[in-house]
Design a protein around this motif. Structure first.
Motif, PDB file in Angstrom:
ATOM      1  N   LEU B  22       0.836  -1.185   0.080  1.00 44.94           N
ATOM      2  CA  LEU B  22      -0.098  -0.024   0.014  1.00 44.94           C
ATOM      3  C   LEU B  22       0.666   1.179  -0.115  1.00 44.94           C
ATOM      4  O   LEU B  22       0.203   2.380  -0.484  1.00 44.94           O
ATOM      5  CB  LEU B  22      -1.034   0.090   1.050  1.00 44.94           C
ATOM      6  CG  LEU B  22      -2.074  -1.063   0.831  1.00 44.94           C
ATOM      7  CD1 LEU B  22      -2.837  -1.223   2.240  1.00 44.94           C
ATOM      8  CD2 LEU B  22      -2.849  -0.710  -0.070  1.00 44.94           C
ATOM      9  N   PHE B  32      -4.854  -7.298  -6.387  1.00 43.54           N
ATOM     10  CA  PHE B  32      -6.176  -7.252  -6.947  1.00 43.54           C
ATOM     11  C   PHE B  32      -6.677  -8.335  -7.635  1.00 43.54           C
ATOM     12  O   PHE B  32      -7.929  -8.466  -7.913  1.00 43.54           O
ATOM     13  CB  PHE B  32      -6.146  -5.932  -8.094  1.00 43.54           C
ATOM     14  CG  PHE B  32      -6.129  -4.667  -7.648  1.00 43.54           C
ATOM     15  CD1 PHE B  32      -7.109  -4.086  -7.090  1.00 43.54           C
ATOM     16  CD2 PHE B  32      -4.790  -4.070  -7.506  1.00 43.54           C
ATOM     17  CE1 PHE B  32      -6.833  -2.785  -6.406  1.00 43.54           C
ATOM     18  CE2 PHE B  32      -4.557  -2.904  -7.065  1.00 43.54           C
ATOM     19  CZ  PHE B  32      -5.819  -2.197  -6.428  1.00 43.54           C
ATOM     20  N   PHE B 187      -9.928   0.158  -6.793  1.00 46.28           N
ATOM     21  CA  PHE B 187      -8.912   0.807  -6.706  1.00 46.28           C
ATOM     22  C   PHE B 187      -9.102   1.880  -5.535  1.00 46.28           C
ATOM     23  O   PHE B 187      -8.047   2.273  -4.704  1.00 46.28           O
ATOM     24  CB  PHE B 187      -8.456   1.879  -8.014  1.00 46.28           C
ATOM     25  CG  PHE B 187      -7.697   0.740  -8.875  1.00 46.28           C
ATOM     26  CD1 PHE B 187      -6.177   0.527  -8.698  1.00 46.28           C
ATOM     27  CD2 PHE B 187      -8.124   0.109  -9.834  1.00 46.28           C
ATOM     28  CE1 PHE B 187      -5.462  -0.119  -9.441  1.00 46.28           C
ATOM     29  CE2 PHE B 187      -7.291  -0.651 -10.681  1.00 46.28           C
ATOM     30  CZ  PHE B 187      -6.210  -0.947 -10.380  1.00 46.28           C
ATOM     31  N   ILE B 188     -10.305   2.499  -5.477  1.00 45.65           N
ATOM     32  CA  ILE B 188     -10.527   3.511  -4.404  1.00 45.65           C
ATOM     33  C   ILE B 188     -10.778   2.994  -3.282  1.00 45.65           C
ATOM     34  O   ILE B 188     -10.251   3.727  -2.168  1.00 45.65           O
ATOM     35  CB  ILE B 188     -12.134   4.301  -5.073  1.00 45.65           C
ATOM     36  CG1 ILE B 188     -11.830   4.907  -6.179  1.00 45.65           C
ATOM     37  CG2 ILE B 188     -12.486   5.253  -4.044  1.00 45.65           C
ATOM     38  CD1 ILE B 188     -12.878   5.289  -7.021  1.00 45.65           C
ATOM     39  N   ALA B 190      -8.741   0.643  -2.058  1.00 45.99           N
ATOM     40  CA  ALA B 190      -7.395   0.469  -1.676  1.00 45.99           C
ATOM     41  C   ALA B 190      -6.993   1.838  -1.485  1.00 45.99           C
ATOM     42  O   ALA B 190      -6.007   1.766  -0.192  1.00 45.99           O
ATOM     43  CB  ALA B 190      -6.594  -0.261  -2.994  1.00 45.99           C
ATOM     44  N   GLY B 191      -7.098   2.877  -2.099  1.00 47.59           N
ATOM     45  CA  GLY B 191      -6.458   4.238  -1.710  1.00 47.59           C
ATOM     46  C   GLY B 191      -7.123   4.564  -0.330  1.00 47.59           C
ATOM     47  O   GLY B 191      -6.387   5.103   0.601  1.00 47.59           O
ATOM     48  N   LEU B 192      -8.432   4.270  -0.102  1.00 46.91           N
ATOM     49  CA  LEU B 192      -8.694   4.681   1.224  1.00 46.91           C
ATOM     50  C   LEU B 192      -8.089   3.913   2.412  1.00 46.91           C
ATOM     51  O   LEU B 192      -7.848   4.380   3.249  1.00 46.91           O
ATOM     52  CB  LEU B 192     -10.262   4.523   1.407  1.00 46.91           C
ATOM     53  CG  LEU B 192     -11.138   5.192   0.466  1.00 46.91           C
ATOM     54  CD1 LEU B 192     -12.556   5.091   0.680  1.00 46.91           C
ATOM     55  CD2 LEU B 192     -10.796   6.791   0.711  1.00 46.91           C
ATOM     56  N   SER B 194      -5.188   2.741   2.172  1.00 46.47           N
ATOM     57  CA  SER B 194      -3.867   3.283   2.225  1.00 46.47           C
ATOM     58  C   SER B 194      -3.675   4.661   2.962  1.00 46.47           C
ATOM     59  O   SER B 194      -2.509   5.009   3.498  1.00 46.47           O
ATOM     60  CB  SER B 194      -3.137   3.390   0.757  1.00 46.47           C
ATOM     61  OG  SER B 194      -3.575   4.343   0.132  1.00 46.47           O
ATOM     62  N   PHE B 195      -4.878   5.280   3.213  1.00 42.45           N
ATOM     63  CA  PHE B 195      -4.682   6.250   4.403  1.00 42.45           C
ATOM     64  C   PHE B 195      -4.294   6.279   5.452  1.00 42.45           C
ATOM     65  O   PHE B 195      -3.626   6.965   6.061  1.00 42.45           O
ATOM     66  CB  PHE B 195      -5.957   6.958   4.164  1.00 42.45           C
ATOM     67  CG  PHE B 195      -6.346   8.178   3.137  1.00 42.45           C
ATOM     68  CD1 PHE B 195      -5.462   9.084   3.211  1.00 42.45           C
ATOM     69  CD2 PHE B 195      -7.326   8.101   2.284  1.00 42.45           C
ATOM     70  CE1 PHE B 195      -5.905  10.475   2.669  1.00 42.45           C
ATOM     71  CE2 PHE B 195      -7.216   9.135   1.417  1.00 42.45           C
ATOM     72  CZ  PHE B 195      -6.723  10.255   1.401  1.00 42.45           C
TER      73      PHE B 195
END
Lengths: 219, 206
Positions: B22, B32, B187-188, B190-192, B194-195
């Protein structure tokens, strides 16, 4: 000639490795914090991909099927070594920025995937078209992602030391775009945009489950 | 005490602060690809821990006893590492199938997939070749440090993969706009996820 351009264009839209096939994601998300890094990553991938598929395709009649994967890996690794050493010599700053991602081009699923799926069964000229098209498709996506992230994330675009574009003073850049969550989220929206574009223009969707993990599992 | 602290920091730094999936985006294909279900994620995490530890130990020995003393390391490290890893995984798979069938049944299908995963090559390169590793710890790992670092990387991989799989199982039934369904939403998410790791950045000066 028509066949050649047809194969070339496939890599750009219908079978774009990043937004459609979802392979080779790791370097895309990692090096797109700077346009400069993204651009040279694209150039390196185009070089390695085209040279490898041309060599694989010209050797395809002499390589027995049982040992093809090790042969492909050695071919790709040799071209990556060329890139590694020449980038270290001529572009030291970019080399430091890309870091571990240069040796990792070897395990980029796009290259082994195209060698296996296309170059091993097709003649040299068509393989070159496929390599160039896939490489160009990869580069367009990675540079676009780099543009969005660097422009909005840092407020300016610096390419090889020259400032190409910048926002006025009052623009307060959201740092999060340069950090890792930004990469995932912006790329998610880019995939959605590519999907929407293909739906609107009525392009046939290709199978999106061609992950390298599955594609290379049958060896 | 000093050594213990050093190894503990190395482990935490490799697993959480510099999480391989991440925060550094290495090895995203299985992230994924297999995160659709919890079972395959657990199998993949176990397989990565196994292969990574083995591959890094072997490449560490190959680098320190063969490539570096002969002075050919800079030219040959890419082809030799990838070949060593691929050959090793093939032999391990054959051995497991013959000797420990139970372990082979649970890990077997993941082994060939892991060979071409960039996480393995990246960890092998970083544990022997100075200059790529961002953490502020001395370069040129000894064998023990390379081993602890590798185990840390594999643990971080497992934590991220399993937590993402748990999120994705809930996402299956969530109302998501049609155009975002599937990969864009993954993807989104995963982005959250990784926050959470942004907050760990700079912890203990790693």
């Amino acid at each position: 000639m028509r066949e050649w351009t047809g194969v070339f264009r496939r890599g750009l839209s219908l079978e774009n490795p990043l937004t459609m096939l979802m392979i080779g994601l790791c370097p895309t998300l990692a090096v797109s914090t700077k346009v400069e890094g993204a651009f040279f990553m694209g150039v390196a991938v185009i070089f390695v991909l085209t040279m490898s598929v041309v060599l694989v395709s010209s050797l395809r009649l002499y390589v027995p099927e049982q040992v093809r994967i090790p042969v492909f890996i050695v071919i790709v690794a040799s071209f990556v070594t060329i890139v590694d050493l020449s980038m270290k010599a001529f572009l030291p700053d970019v080399y430091i920025f890309l870091g571990v991602w240069i040796p990792l081009i070897v395990t980029n699923c796009i290259i082994l995937g195209r060698a296996e799926a296309f170059a091993y069964h097709n003649k040299v000229s068509l393989s070159a078209a496929d390599g160039l098209g896939m490489g160009a498709g990869f580069s367009i996506v990675i540079v676009t992602l780099g543009l969005i992230r660097e422009l909005f994330g840092s407020g300016e675009i610096v390419f090889l030391g020259a400032r190409l574009l910048s926002f006025p003073e009052w623009y307060r850049a959201p740092n999060v775009l340069l950090l890792f969550p930004g990469a995932f989220i912006v790329f998610g929206f880019m995939v959605a945009a590519a999907k929407w574009y293909n739906l609107r223009t009525g392009t046939r969707m290709v199978q999106t489950s061609a992950h390298c993990t599955i594609e290379e599992g049958g060896r | 005490m000093e050594t213990l602290q050093h190894f503990a920091l190395l482990l935490v730094g490799a697993a959480l602060v510099n999480n391989i999936l991440l925060t550094r985006f290495i090895g995203l294909c299985p992230f994924f690809g297999v995160s659709n279900s919890m079972d395959t994620s657990l199998g993949m995490a176990g397989g990565v821990l196994f292969v990574l530890t083995l591959a890094s130990s072997v490449t560490w020995v190959a680098w320190n006893l063969l490539l570096d003393p002969l002075g050919v390391g800079n030219f040959l490290y890419i082809p030799s590492f990838i070949l060593v890893i691929a050959a090793l995984v093939q032999f391990v798979e054959m051995y497991l199938r013959k000797a420990i069938p139970a372990l082979h049944r649970s890990l077997g299908i993941f082994l060939p997939l892991i060979t071409t995963n960039c996480a393995v090559l990246a960890t092998a390169v970083e544990s022997v070749r100075p200059g790529f590793f961002k953490m502020g710890i001395e370069y040129g790992f000894g064998f023990g440090e390379a081993l602890v670092y590798t185990i840390g990387v594999a643990l971080g991989f497992g934590i991220a993969l399993i937590s993402f799989a748990a999120l994705r199982e809930r996402l299956e039934v969530a109302p998501v706009p049609e155009i975002m369904r599937g990969t864009p939403m993954a993807f989104i998410t995963a982005g959250l996820l990784s926050f959470g790791y942004v907050g760990l950045g700079g912890l203990f000066g790693l």
